[in-house]
Design an enzyme around this catalytic site. Sequence first.
Site, PDB file in Angstrom:
ATOM      1  N   ASP A 128      24.438  37.752  28.844  1.00  0.00           N
ATOM      2  CA  ASP A 128      25.126  38.176  30.066  1.00  0.00           C
ATOM      3  C   ASP A 128      24.091  38.286  31.162  1.00  0.00           C
ATOM      4  O   ASP A 128      22.906  38.430  30.876  1.00  0.00           O
ATOM      5  CB  ASP A 128      25.680  39.594  29.879  1.00  0.00           C
ATOM      6  CG  ASP A 128      26.944  39.599  29.077  1.00  0.00           C
ATOM      7  OD1 ASP A 128      27.612  38.566  29.044  1.00  0.00           O
ATOM      8  OD2 ASP A 128      27.254  40.655  28.501  1.00  0.00           O
ATOM      9  N   ASP A 152      29.601  42.866  26.267  1.00  0.00           N
ATOM     10  CA  ASP A 152      29.804  44.298  26.426  1.00  0.00           C
ATOM     11  C   ASP A 152      31.276  44.695  26.402  1.00  0.00           C
ATOM     12  O   ASP A 152      31.635  45.735  25.889  1.00  0.00           O
ATOM     13  CB  ASP A 152      29.096  44.814  27.691  1.00  0.00           C
ATOM     14  CG  ASP A 152      29.295  43.882  28.888  1.00  0.00           C
ATOM     15  OD1 ASP A 152      30.217  43.052  28.821  1.00  0.00           O
ATOM     16  OD2 ASP A 152      28.546  44.001  29.859  1.00  0.00           O
ATOM     17  N   ASP A 167      34.925  40.516  24.586  1.00  0.00           N
ATOM     18  CA  ASP A 167      33.765  39.769  24.100  1.00  0.00           C
ATOM     19  C   ASP A 167      33.659  39.818  22.576  1.00  0.00           C
ATOM     20  O   ASP A 167      32.909  39.050  21.978  1.00  0.00           O
ATOM     21  CB  ASP A 167      32.464  40.354  24.683  1.00  0.00           C
ATOM     22  CG  ASP A 167      32.336  40.070  26.160  1.00  0.00           C
ATOM     23  OD1 ASP A 167      32.982  39.119  26.620  1.00  0.00           O
ATOM     24  OD2 ASP A 167      31.592  40.803  26.838  1.00  0.00           O
TER      25      ASP A 167
HETATM   26  P1  ATP Z   1      27.998  39.466  33.568  1.00  0.00           P
HETATM   27  O1  ATP Z   1      29.017  38.676  32.836  1.00  0.00           O
HETATM   28  O2  ATP Z   1      26.866  38.690  34.071  1.00  0.00           O
HETATM   29  O3  ATP Z   1      27.556  40.707  32.889  1.00  0.00           O
HETATM   30  P2  ATP Z   1      29.701  41.032  34.952  1.00  0.00           P
HETATM   31  O4  ATP Z   1      29.915  41.626  33.625  1.00  0.00           O
HETATM   32  O5  ATP Z   1      29.283  41.922  36.036  1.00  0.00           O
HETATM   33  O6  ATP Z   1      28.718  39.869  34.887  1.00  0.00           O
HETATM   34  P3  ATP Z   1      32.314  41.137  35.482  1.00  0.00           P
HETATM   35  O7  ATP Z   1      32.121  42.566  35.328  1.00  0.00           O
HETATM   36  O8  ATP Z   1      33.320  40.422  34.652  1.00  0.00           O
HETATM   37  O9  ATP Z   1      31.003  40.331  35.343  1.00  0.00           O
HETATM   38  O10 ATP Z   1      32.621  40.912  37.017  1.00  0.00           O
HETATM   39  C1  ATP Z   1      33.080  39.684  37.463  1.00  0.00           C
HETATM   40  C2  ATP Z   1      33.296  39.754  38.966  1.00  0.00           C
HETATM   41  O11 ATP Z   1      34.247  40.764  39.267  1.00  0.00           O
HETATM   42  C3  ATP Z   1      32.061  40.118  39.737  1.00  0.00           C
HETATM   43  O12 ATP Z   1      31.359  38.980  40.120  1.00  0.00           O
HETATM   44  C4  ATP Z   1      32.591  40.849  40.935  1.00  0.00           C
HETATM   45  O13 ATP Z   1      32.890  39.914  41.950  1.00  0.00           O
HETATM   46  C5  ATP Z   1      33.891  41.452  40.471  1.00  0.00           C
HETATM   47  N1  ATP Z   1      33.759  42.879  40.166  1.00  0.00           N
HETATM   48  C6  ATP Z   1      32.862  43.457  39.352  1.00  0.00           C
HETATM   49  N2  ATP Z   1      33.060  44.781  39.287  1.00  0.00           N
HETATM   50  C7  ATP Z   1      34.115  45.046  40.062  1.00  0.00           C
HETATM   51  C8  ATP Z   1      34.835  46.235  40.408  1.00  0.00           C
HETATM   52  N3  ATP Z   1      34.521  47.408  39.924  1.00  0.00           N
HETATM   53  N4  ATP Z   1      35.874  46.116  41.248  1.00  0.00           N
HETATM   54  C9  ATP Z   1      36.227  44.932  41.743  1.00  0.00           C
HETATM   55  N5  ATP Z   1      35.610  43.797  41.461  1.00  0.00           N
HETATM   56  C10 ATP Z   1      34.560  43.823  40.637  1.00  0.00           C
END
Ligand code: ATP
Length: 825
Positions: A298, A564, A568
């Site tokens: 990730d 996480d 997943d």
């Molecule tokens: P990675 O997969 O690298 O760990 P991540 O887990 O942060 O990234 P996600 O959490 O799935 O990926 O987030 C995907 C997208 O959702 C982010 O790029 C962001 O644009 C949006 N995002 C993340 N957190 C929030 C939130 N709390 N509220 C709204 N949108 C969010």
Amino acid sequence: MEGLTAKEAEKRLAKYGKNVLEQRKKKSPVMLFLGQFKDVMTIVLFACTGISAFMQDWVEAIVMVGIVIINAALGFVQEFRTEKTIEALRSMTAMHAKVKRDGKIKDIKAEEIVPGDVLLVKSGDIIPADGRIAESVGFTVDEALLTGESAAVEKSELSKEDCNVYSGTMVFSGSATVEVTQTGMNTKMGKISGMIQDVQEESTPLQKKLAKMGTYIIFACGLICTIVVVTGLLRGEEPVGMLLTGISLAVAAVPEGLPAIVTISLALGVQRMASKNALVRRLPAVETLGSTTVICSDKTGTLTQNKMSVREVYSLSEYLPLICVLCNNLADATEKALYELKDDKTEKSAAEYERVAEIPFDSKRKCMSVAVKNNNGECFLMTKGGADVVLAKATHYAENGKIKRLDSITRKNLQRQNEIMASKALRVLAAAYKKISAQDAEKVRVLKGKSGNVENTLIFVGFAGLMDPPREEVPSAVKMCSDAGIRTIMITGDHKVTAAAIAKEVNISGNDVLTGDEINAMNDAEFSAAVDKINVYARVQPEHKLRIVKTLKKKNNIVAMTGDGVNDAPAIKEANIGVAMGMNGTDVTREASDMVLVDDNFATIVEAVKQGRGIYGNIRKFIRYMLACNLGEVVTMFAAVLLGLPMPLYPIQILWVNLVTDGLPGIALGLDPVNDDIMKQKPVSADKGLFSGRLPFLIIFRGILIGLCTLGAFVAINFTTGNTELAGTSAFLTLVLTQIVHSLECRSETKGIFKSGIRENLWLLSAGAFSLLLMLAVIYLPVLQGIFRTVSLGYEQLAVVACFTAIGPILGGLVNEIIFLAEKK
Ligand code: ATP
């Protein structure tokens, strides 16, 4: 809900007991010790003892019993330590829970939960006790463990039948506050005790291979020993003595200690990894780690610090900070950073709004919304999320207090703006809103998480660019992986351009980025060709991770995959090494994983791979050592019989060598330090593994050499002095010395004894010195001379012994150089 006071909780804990399911009975230390006498070799040794006793050779019988007991004690200590290590690991990975105590939210061990506690659970948690829902948002639970039904069921405080949750089930989405009703064995799960699964103890592939090899060796040894005995008898040797020689040789030749040492090395490795923040949940994982060829990681929190801050704002309206503050639960680093946009003015306006409902964030939708009502009774839907995602849901935009249609040119300009910000490695979020009716707001509240389809026809207000810097140690860890022949792949929910920019910063190669949508458009053949080239995947959803793992595995990769969220879990299960996060991960992924990262850090995976390789290498070292030594003993006796010589070694001497020189240096080789060189080599293929490369040659070559040197010393002294006793003791000492020297050689397969830095492993040097000291005692102390049938050696004999001992490393070193030159050509 206030929850219990700490005092009341303590009282209840005393009354109801700990919130644990009764465990299977553990083996008591006595049973563990007695268990050591079960194996075939011990029984054979007892038979030997019986024969000695029958011959009224009491001293020998007693010594043999002593040897059996010391052997069993060593086995016991090893097994006891292993059990303790595994137990310690279990408690380290034990579940935690959030409860309200004294009016505050506290993180406690799940076993401390009592009836009456107010429990907070969210998506990805395993529910730790039975309870009734008091409040919930978009709450669904996977109860497959209890009902066999794999689809998640919706639960809420409003529904009469479905307001209970049960221990052991998993929260699939949303969050809830639960009042605990039952704990421990009183839960539904506790009552169906047949379903309680314990951690399965499984043999590792290596142990299975060794067990298989063990049977071949037993067969071969049986054959050779029979030949030795029969030839001896035909030559007129005394039958009982010959039988004892045969049995002792068999005991010495069979590497019965190997599986135990493998377990001990793996368990010690697990301990070493735990001290470096990697908790290995299954022993076989240590082995697999060593052969990892691809690490899929990730981005957020693993490659980056997960410390976000807003670096750039592109806003057309003053609503941006207000939406970022109102549509916010301060639940993750992204939200905390956006909350920082709050200024005095925003604070004042935010106070005029009240939240009516929430559509929680999920990584599939990549956005979150709230329905809010202001003091005038007007209702709004406020949304924030991935820039491209929110922009796609917008039809208008707000500029200087005016709402305008989002025509294609403006849309293109905004998309361009998003890309400019993303190319600076910023995570870009967009904010938007729309006015909704009070009925619609109520609908969002009642339908909870299922009302995602109201997030449309939004009014776009601006972008916020968040910086999440890479972890400091990551670029060098990625570099170390590429030196070690391991590919690093980034898989992220973030935008393509942001992902590419971060990838560049952390040394992940390749400019091609594949997005979730592009993966969807590919058939299996196309995707299979793509995985060879692509090192960055962006805007993916959890199911894409599964497809990536499966495809990589089909191409014979050993894949480590991090994750996480709840979704997943399937990919983590499918990966050869599923890696879960200790800090920001969910219980469900932790349960599915092979390894948990305490610090969520990519560099920790790389360190674990290094340790895994080191342990595998150490196992190879002592296998090489043990097999060569055992072969040496067999060759000595077998060649003597074939050449019509007297038996060079007595049975008790063979047993002594087996115990002293095989055991201690073997364990010490298992403790060899892991050095950085190991990450300069290519991964060892998992199926070739153990006996790949030149190992078989080295074992056979050195085994024969040990045997011939021992026999050489025997023949030389027998020939010059005509004294068989003197020659026998010299052979005995030569055998032990050649083995001690060989243990030092076993530290490296490519370097000679002096180049491999013997001082690095003090255990090995101490084991060698200790063996030598014991050996001198056996030769020179009159009490022991009687028992071990030895005589004192003079300088001449010692010189001969030294010469024959030196042949091994000299010839070994020469052969090494020749192989090295040949390989270079
Ligand atoms: P990675 O997969 O690298 O760990 P991540 O887990 O942060 O990234 P996600 O959490 O799935 O990926 O987030 C995907 C997208 O959702 C982010 O790029 C962001 O644009 C949006 N995002 C993340 N957190 C929030 C939130 N709390 N509220 C709204 N949108 C969010």
